[in-house]
Design an enzyme around this catalytic site. Sequence first.
Site, PDB file in Angstrom:
ATOM      1  CB  VAL A 117      -0.925   0.009   1.238  1.00 32.13           C
ATOM      2  CG1 VAL A 117      -1.788   1.259   1.249  1.00 32.13           C
ATOM      3  CG2 VAL A 117      -1.768  -1.240   1.272  1.00 32.13           C
ATOM      4  CG  ASP A 118       3.422   4.436  -2.223  1.00 33.40           C
ATOM      5  OD1 ASP A 118       3.134   5.423  -1.520  1.00 33.40           O
ATOM      6  OD2 ASP A 118       4.376   4.412  -3.010  1.00 33.40           O
ATOM      7  CB  SER A 119      -1.613   6.704   0.498  1.00 32.83           C
ATOM      8  OG  SER A 119      -0.603   7.320   1.274  1.00 32.83           O
ATOM      9  N   GLY A 120       0.829   7.509  -1.683  1.00 28.12           N
ATOM     10  CA  GLY A 120       1.406   8.619  -2.432  1.00 28.12           C
ATOM     11  C   GLY A 120       2.037   8.205  -3.742  1.00 28.12           C
TER      12      GLY A 120
END
Length: 136
Positions: A117-120
């Site tokens: 998970v990498d929100s950016g």
Amino acid sequence: MMRLQILGDPQLMRQLQETLPEIAAAAQSNPTRFAELLRQQRDRAQQAELGRQREISALNADPFDVEAQRRIEEAIRQQAVMENMEHALEYSPEAFGRVTMLYVPVEVNSHPVKAFVDSGAQQTISTSCPTLFVSV
């Protein structure tokens, strides 16, 4: 106004304490000293810039001086290094700090996989293995 902004932002205060502890202490306890230290900091920066400009003028005075040309070349190289550093800080700040990765166990078409998970993230990537399980 700058002092109030620093006092109101704990992260900014921590950064100031790490880089310029004397100014941070003055911001917390002595507004007059804070203003004086900021003026001194600004004056030092202006003097350094004037010194650089004088050196450039002196180096450009004789275009056939080999030593002057060497120093000009070094100054250009150093400027390129600083520009690259600014670019890296602007576009890849994660390279300069600790990053905690978040992996989540998920199931895709009844197959367990770990998802990152990498929100950016600026793009989506996937290894070939999970894409075999997904009907896109």
